[in-house]
Design a protein around this motif. Structure first.
Motif, PDB file in Angstrom:
ATOM      1  N   ILE A  75       0.814  -1.209   0.000  1.00 28.52           N
ATOM      2  CA  ILE A  75       0.000   0.000   0.000  1.00 28.52           C
ATOM      3  C   ILE A  75       0.850   1.262   0.000  1.00 28.52           C
ATOM      4  CG2 ILE A  75      -0.212   0.080   2.511  1.00 28.52           C
ATOM      5  CD1 ILE A  75      -3.110   0.918   2.145  1.00 28.52           C
ATOM      6  N   ILE A  76       2.039   1.190   0.605  1.00 27.95           N
ATOM      7  CA  ILE A  76       2.840   2.415   0.684  1.00 27.95           C
ATOM      8  C   ILE A  76       3.628   2.715  -0.590  1.00 27.95           C
ATOM      9  CG2 ILE A  76       3.069   2.624   3.166  1.00 27.95           C
ATOM     10  CD1 ILE A  76       5.609   1.028   3.014  1.00 27.95           C
ATOM     11  N   TRP A  77       3.608   1.822  -1.559  1.00 20.81           N
ATOM     12  CA  TRP A  77       4.334   2.126  -2.798  1.00 20.81           C
ATOM     13  C   TRP A  77       3.506   2.987  -3.747  1.00 20.81           C
ATOM     14  CZ3 TRP A  77       6.122  -3.467  -4.544  1.00 20.81           C
ATOM     15  CH2 TRP A  77       6.926  -4.008  -3.526  1.00 20.81           C
ATOM     16  N   VAL A  78       2.206   2.970  -3.532  1.00 22.97           N
ATOM     17  CA  VAL A  78       1.304   3.574  -4.518  1.00 22.97           C
ATOM     18  C   VAL A  78       1.635   5.038  -4.839  1.00 22.97           C
ATOM     19  CG1 VAL A  78      -1.085   4.167  -5.040  1.00 22.97           C
ATOM     20  CG2 VAL A  78      -0.564   1.978  -4.001  1.00 22.97           C
ATOM     21  N   LYS A  80       9.696  18.714   7.476  1.00 25.30           N
ATOM     22  CA  LYS A  80       9.347  19.958   6.772  1.00 25.30           C
ATOM     23  C   LYS A  80      10.257  20.157   5.585  1.00 25.30           C
ATOM     24  CE  LYS A  80       6.718  22.890   9.727  1.00 25.30           C
ATOM     25  NZ  LYS A  80       6.822  23.266  11.139  1.00 25.30           N
ATOM     26  N   LYS A  81      11.566  19.854   5.805  1.00 23.84           N
ATOM     27  CA  LYS A  81      12.531  20.007   4.717  1.00 23.84           C
ATOM     28  C   LYS A  81      12.174  19.116   3.531  1.00 23.84           C
ATOM     29  CE  LYS A  81      17.510  20.538   5.165  1.00 23.84           C
ATOM     30  NZ  LYS A  81      18.642  19.929   5.815  1.00 23.84           N
ATOM     31  N   VAL A  82      11.796  17.882   3.864  1.00 20.53           N
ATOM     32  CA  VAL A  82      11.438  16.936   2.806  1.00 20.53           C
ATOM     33  C   VAL A  82      10.217  17.419   2.041  1.00 20.53           C
ATOM     34  CG1 VAL A  82      10.523  14.622   2.397  1.00 20.53           C
ATOM     35  CG2 VAL A  82      12.435  14.940   3.943  1.00 20.53           C
ATOM     36  N   LEU A  83       9.250  17.970   2.773  1.00 21.64           N
ATOM     37  CA  LEU A  83       8.003  18.386   2.125  1.00 21.64           C
ATOM     38  C   LEU A  83       8.224  19.564   1.191  1.00 21.64           C
ATOM     39  CD1 LEU A  83       5.544  18.113   5.138  1.00 21.64           C
ATOM     40  CD2 LEU A  83       5.742  16.599   3.190  1.00 21.64           C
ATOM     41  N   ARG A  96      -1.209   4.526   6.262  1.00 17.51           N
ATOM     42  CA  ARG A  96      -0.168   5.479   6.597  1.00 17.51           C
ATOM     43  C   ARG A  96      -0.295   6.680   5.653  1.00 17.51           C
ATOM     44  NH1 ARG A  96       3.672   0.506   6.218  1.00 17.51           N
ATOM     45  NH2 ARG A  96       1.660  -0.367   5.607  1.00 17.51           N
ATOM     46  N   PRO A  97       0.366   7.794   5.968  1.00 24.76           N
ATOM     47  CA  PRO A  97       0.201   8.982   5.120  1.00 24.76           C
ATOM     48  C   PRO A  97       0.436   8.669   3.653  1.00 24.76           C
ATOM     49  CG  PRO A  97       1.476   9.528   7.048  1.00 24.76           C
ATOM     50  CD  PRO A  97       1.216   8.063   7.127  1.00 24.76           C
ATOM     51  N   VAL A  98      -0.576   8.990   2.842  1.00 27.24           N
ATOM     52  CA  VAL A  98      -0.473   8.693   1.420  1.00 27.24           C
ATOM     53  C   VAL A  98       0.251   9.849   0.749  1.00 27.24           C
ATOM     54  CG1 VAL A  98      -1.782   8.170  -0.650  1.00 27.24           C
ATOM     55  CG2 VAL A  98      -2.615   7.400   1.559  1.00 27.24           C
ATOM     56  N   HIS A  99       1.562   9.738   0.662  1.00 19.63           N
ATOM     57  CA  HIS A  99       2.376  10.843   0.191  1.00 19.63           C
ATOM     58  C   HIS A  99       3.534  10.270  -0.602  1.00 19.63           C
ATOM     59  CE1 HIS A  99       4.880  14.430   0.369  1.00 19.63           C
ATOM     60  NE2 HIS A  99       3.885  15.083   0.911  1.00 19.63           N
ATOM     61  N   PRO A 100       3.897  10.865  -1.741  1.00 22.51           N
ATOM     62  CA  PRO A 100       4.992  10.281  -2.536  1.00 22.51           C
ATOM     63  C   PRO A 100       6.321  10.257  -1.810  1.00 22.51           C
ATOM     64  CG  PRO A 100       4.218  12.353  -3.504  1.00 22.51           C
ATOM     65  CD  PRO A 100       3.279  12.021  -2.418  1.00 22.51           C
ATOM     66  N   GLU A 101       6.522  11.178  -0.877  1.00 23.45           N
ATOM     67  CA  GLU A 101       7.780  11.152  -0.136  1.00 23.45           C
ATOM     68  C   GLU A 101       7.628  10.376   1.163  1.00 23.45           C
ATOM     69  OE1 GLU A 101      10.136  12.242  -1.749  1.00 23.45           O
ATOM     70  OE2 GLU A 101       9.035  13.385  -3.236  1.00 23.45           O
ATOM     71  N   TYR A 102       6.630   9.515   1.213  1.00 22.63           N
ATOM     72  CA  TYR A 102       6.396   8.791   2.461  1.00 22.63           C
ATOM     73  C   TYR A 102       7.640   8.036   2.913  1.00 22.63           C
ATOM     74  CZ  TYR A 102       4.990   5.416   5.890  1.00 22.63           C
ATOM     75  OH  TYR A 102       4.949   4.660   7.034  1.00 22.63           O
TER      76      TYR A 102
END
Lengths: 412, 288, 301
Positions: A89-92, A407-410, A368-374
């Motif tokens: 699920i986290i790769w999506v 924050k830096k990553v985002l 888990r947070p659905v975010h590309p930089e997860y």
């Protein structure tokens, strides 16, 4: 010496010329080792109904990360090595952002409500759906029914209850109160999230703002630290445990409570298991006045942008995620289904009396947070949570630092 | 030796196949990485990545771990390798069997042995704790892979166990290439064992020690398999070497240019080491 | 003094010539030497022996406490499972083929290059040495994606050559180094004499130098075969060999799983480890004898 040269050259030459008769459409995907043989059977059923399609399941290693690398390498090379993507699920979001997956909205619309909501939610990125969920997974609390019943305890709903029961019944180091996955890996984040949510906190709010560094966050981390050092119901070695370690400790009867995934049930009920018939499953506890949530895991199928046989892929995915196929996968390989209806199926209920409970847990499970930089966010969390467990950082400092890094990553 | 044109041609012919192979398989990817490290999404950005690198806390910590790892494990391997080679040099009963046993750790697949070590160091079911407890060296089981210092000890132990045979083999070959006449000659002059060792063995072993030193250091700088399996870089990133961070950056975060930057940095680091070793240890005579 | 019978770096027998002290002390030093040897052997073999022991246990026994060092029942089920798995045998075959090819071609190229580097002055010598150096200075991981692309373009995915090419390349630096170092210890007079006698360069190489190099070739062969780019290599093999039937042994071991996703069937993993080391041990035993053989023939004369 010369013989060796000849043999070697022959073999290398022959490997060059090995041909492949290509009449049927062939589609491949990379899966796991398929214990129980469920996939193999479903695939051969599908091939019987669709004689012009040949499905090949390439069995990869058990390690999720390694299989991820294999997919990533083939995508990076622009290769159609795998037509379908059997993904965690986290790769999506990560794969979708890179443009490696094609959206499935065209044919996967109405069916969605048949599936568990959390699994669907985790398959969507920026409004489009990229994965059809096949296997569901959520954290649950296993407990020793027999030990609790003997002392007249009800299974705990809140953390305070769990602590009370553990402190009363435990006898370290022979019998611990509570074990979970505390090693520095993805499992740790799953455990942390469950505790964070149970204290009413979260990482992102509905608008996507970072709310990790909150009083609830601090409480959650403090709680995890206290489990080991203040309440003393969790062994120090928990910082090295993955799923299997905790399973062995629970199965050998050396802990009262164990947080793990549904897979552990079947193994604890096997013939030679010391805890056979002594096991119960309930939700992850929560703080007084808050709610329980489990972290959602799970796998499903997407389609690679590079595939040359997309329509065949669609046919297969529709087939393998159908009611009958999921049922077969469950009966043969113990796979937790994603179709809601299967949780009322008679056959399945007979084998798994705990499934109604599991169903309720799955309904309220959160991804888990659905975010590309997860991946980066997760890695930052892992480090700092682990440091808190080890006592190297105070919860507040850890969250301050983690917040800065995330924050830096985002921003990138 | 006459430097005829034929000789040049012959020489070139000899190295040609290797040349091609190296160019294709080794050079091309490296060049590609070099270019990538100066770009971001196909746009040239100069040395921005390198500046980011020097501000990156996780990178600095992984660099420290890598250097510490080399500093401890490599000299240990050289020393033990020398001791074992000297012993294996002697003629004794069952020498063949002992030699084979000593080569064994190097022969076993790294990733698989790392899994085995993980189990050996397990705090509950591990053999290591069990033996130490029985010998009364420790009172309680220790969480070997769970505490930073202990985990570091574990990865060094696994590495030294695996890689010392490499040094042993090289030094053994070196010892066997020393002509016995030299020892006879110097004994006639009245030298004792230690002097023989210092004046003949050690100097003649120098090129082999250098080879072992350079290769072990470079491989230690790039260590990956065993640590990835054994600790995953934990606990808390205390055992994470540079290569693990590179792996995460490229394959998990999909930040290819930044990953290339790290790779170029570690390449330069290795070059510096090699240069230093050759400068201070390289023997002109053996240089080719 | 009491150690004088041990000659540091010398190959002759344990000499008792210089020994003037009582037999008791001699006996003691002998015993302590052998004790040391035994200790060394145990150190090297212990983790592996533990693998052997675990491979013979039943699955449940592995997780029982207190630890059993001797299995109460020797169970060969793990081995039976492995051997009856035709796929696992295929992995073994692939590993053997690829490792042998790598060793052979690498030795070939390394001898040629090593000879050229040690004897002849060439224009591109420094550049070539530089290439060798950089081939081993990079962490393996970074070659993964570019090489995958290359192999995909050459249509070599799933073919043994996809692995042999990089394996030979990355094994070259060490092999060339060893061979060059060895060639330099061969006195130039031999070749000068041969040239005067009218031998061509090629003949010198094949008829004189190579036979003399047997011990170095043997050492090289061991280093390549059991090194990081042959039998034991994992990452490239995992990425380039995608079909089940093309895989090699380390990857095969990683694929071993139990009844569930997270389970690690330790007895099978240990058995696999034992099985996959056997060819290596055999290889080492064979070549180990050759080293001694080559030397006793007075290779340096």
């Amino acid at each position: 010496m010369y013989k060796l040269i000849i043999i070697t050259s022959l073999m290398i030459a022959s490997s060059y010329f090995s041909c492949y008769p290509q009449e049927k459409t062939k589609i491949t995907f990379l899966g796991w080792p398929d214990p129980g043989g469920g996939f193999e059977e479903v695939i051969s059923d599908f091939e019987k109904e669709n004689p012009d399609i040949d499905v090949e399941m390439i069995k990869g290693p058990t390690s999720t990360d390694t299989r991820e690398t294999m997919y990533v390498t083939s995508f990076l090379a622009g290769e159609a090595t795998y037509d379908m993507v059997f993904m965690d699920i986290i790769w999506v979001p990560k794969f979708a952002k890179q443009g490696w997956l094609i959206p499935l909205d065209g044919w996967f619309k109405e069916e969605r409500k048949e599936f568990l909501p959390g699994d669907i939610q985790g398959s969507i990125y920026q409004g489009k759906i990229y994965r059809v969920p096949l296997q569901s997974d959520a954290g649950v609390l296993y407990y020793r029914k027999d030990l609790l019943e003997k002392e007249g305890f009800m299974p705990p709903q809140t953390w305070d209850e769990l602590i009370k029961i553990s402190q009363k019944l435990q006898n370290p180091p022979h019998l611990w109160g509570f074990v979970f996955q505390g090693k520095q890996y993805e499992g740790l984040v799953c455990n942390f999230l469950e505790i964070l949510w149970s204290f009413g906190g979260d990482i992102f709010d509905k608008k996507g703002n970072l709310i990790l560094n909150s009083p609830q966050g601090v409480q959650a981390l403090e709680f995890m630290y206290k489990l080991i050092h203040t309440y003393k119901i969790t062994p120090e070695g928990v910082t090295t445990y993955e799923e299997e370690e905790t399973r062995h400790i629970f199965q050998e009867g050396r802990t009262i409570f164990c947080r793990n995934w549904p897979y552990m049930w079947k193994l604890t009920q096997e013939e030679n298991s010391p805890v056979k018939d002594k096991v119960g499953i309930i939700r992850i506890p929560h703080k007084e006045g808050k709610n329980s949530f489990s972290t959602l895991g799970g796998w499903g199928f997407g389609i690679s942008k590079f595939s040359k046989n997309k329509s065949a892929c669609i046919k297969f995915i529709k087939y393998i995620t159908s009611y009958q196929a999921q049922k077969k996968l469950h009966l043969k390989s113990g796979i937790v289904p994603t179709r809601k209806a299967l949780f009322s199926d008679e056959e399945i209920l007979k084998l798994n009396p705990h499934y109604p409970d599991l169903y309720q847990i799955l309904l309220s499970a959160k991804p888990r947070p659905v975010h590309p930089e997860y991946a980066q966010i997760s890695d930052i969390l892992k480090r700092f949570i682990h440091k808190v467990l080890l006592g190297e950082l105070s919860p507040k400092t850890a969250l301050d630092k983690a917040e800065l890094k995330i924050k830096k990553v985002l921003k990138e | 030796m006459p430097k005829s044109f034929d000789e040049q041609k012959f020489g070139l012919l000899l190295i040609l196949p290797s040349f091609i192979l190296l160019g294709l398989v080794a050079l091309y990817p490296i060049l590609r990485n070099l270019i990538l490290s100066f770009t971001e999404n196909d746009q040239f950005i100069g040395i921005k990545n390198f500046i980011l690198l020097f501000q990156d806390e996780r990178f600095k910590s992984s660099l420290f771990n890598t250097l510490l790892f080399c500093l401890i494990s490599v000299p240990l391997q050289l020393f033990l390798g020398l001791v074992f080679a000297l012993i294996l040099q002697q003629r004794f009963f069952t020498r063949g069997f002992v030699r084979t046993s000593v080569f064994l750790p190097w022969a076993l697949p790294t990733a698989v042995m790392a899994v085995a070590w993980k189990w050996i160091f397990n705090d509950t079911y591990g053999v290591f704790n069990d033996i130490l407890l029985r010998l009364q060296i420790i009172k309680e089981p220790l969480a070997w892979l769970g505490k930073p210092d202990l985990a570091f000890f574990c990865i060094i132990l696994a590495e030294v166990w695996k890689c010392t045979p490499f040094v042993t083999v090289i030094l053994l070959a070196g010892l066997q290439s020393i002509p016995p006449e030299l020892y006879e000659a110097i004994s006639v002059d009245g030298a004792n064992t230690l002097q023989r060792f210092r004046l003949i063995t050690l100097p003649l072993l120098r090129p082999f020690l250098l080879v072992a030193l350079v290769f072990r250091t470079i491989q230690a700088l790039g260590v990956f398999d065993s640590i990835w399996v054994l600790t995953g870089g934990g606990p808390g990133g205390s055992t994470e070497p540079i290569s693990l961070y590179v792996y995460d950056t490229v394959f998990r975060y999909l930040k290819f240019s930044y990953g290339s930057t790290m790779v170029i940095f570690s390449f330069i680091l290795s070059l510096i080491f090699v240069f230093i070793f050759y400068k201070f240890w390289g023997d002109r005579q053996i240089e080719y | 003094m009491s150690l004088s019978f041990i000659n540091f770096g010398e190959t002759d027998k344990l000499s008792t010539k210089k020994y003037r002290f009582s037999p008791i002390i001699y006996g003691l030093t002998q015993i302590s030497f052998y004790l040391l040897v035994i200790f060394i052997v145990i150190l090297h073999l212990a983790p592996f022996l533990w693998q052997v022991i675990c491979s013979l246990k039943n699955v449940d026994e592995i997780y029982s406490l207190p630890l059993k060092y001797i299995p109460s029942k020797i169970s060969l089920s793990a081995y039976r499972d492995l051997i009856s798995n035709p796929l696992f045998l295929r992995y073994l075959l692939n590993s053997i083929l690829i490792s042998l090819s790598t060793t052979f071609f690498c030795l070939l190229l390394a001898s040629l290059s090593g000879y050229a580097l040690s004897r002849l002055s060439l224009r591109f010598k420094t550049f070539f040495q530089f290439l060798l150096l950089i081939a081993c200075l990079f962490p393996q991981i970074i070659f993964l994606v570019p090489l995958y692309e290359l192999m995909a373009n050459l249509k070599l995915i799933n073919k043994p050559l996809a692995l042999v090419l990089p394996y030979v390349t990355f094994s070259l630096p060490l092999a060339v180094w060893v061979m060059t170092g060895f060639f330099q210890t061969i006195p130039k007079e031999i070749e000068e004499q041969a040239i005067i006698d009218g031998f061509s360069r090629l003949k010198i190489l094949t008829k004189i130098i190579l036979p003399l190099s047997r011990p170095a070739l043997a050492t090289c062969a061991i280093l390549i075969f059991i090194g990081p780019f042959a039998w034991n290599e994992f990452l490239f093999s995992l990425s380039f060999m995608i079909k089940d039937t093309s895989r090699t042994v380390p990857v095969g071991i990683a694929l071993l799983s139990g009844a569930s996703m997270y389970e690690m069937p330790w007895n099978k993993i240990c058995a696999a480890c034992v099985l996959t080391t056997l060819p290596l041990i055999i290889f080492v035993i064979i070549f180990q004898k050759r080293i001694i053989e080559g030397l006793t023939r007075g290779a340096l004369k």
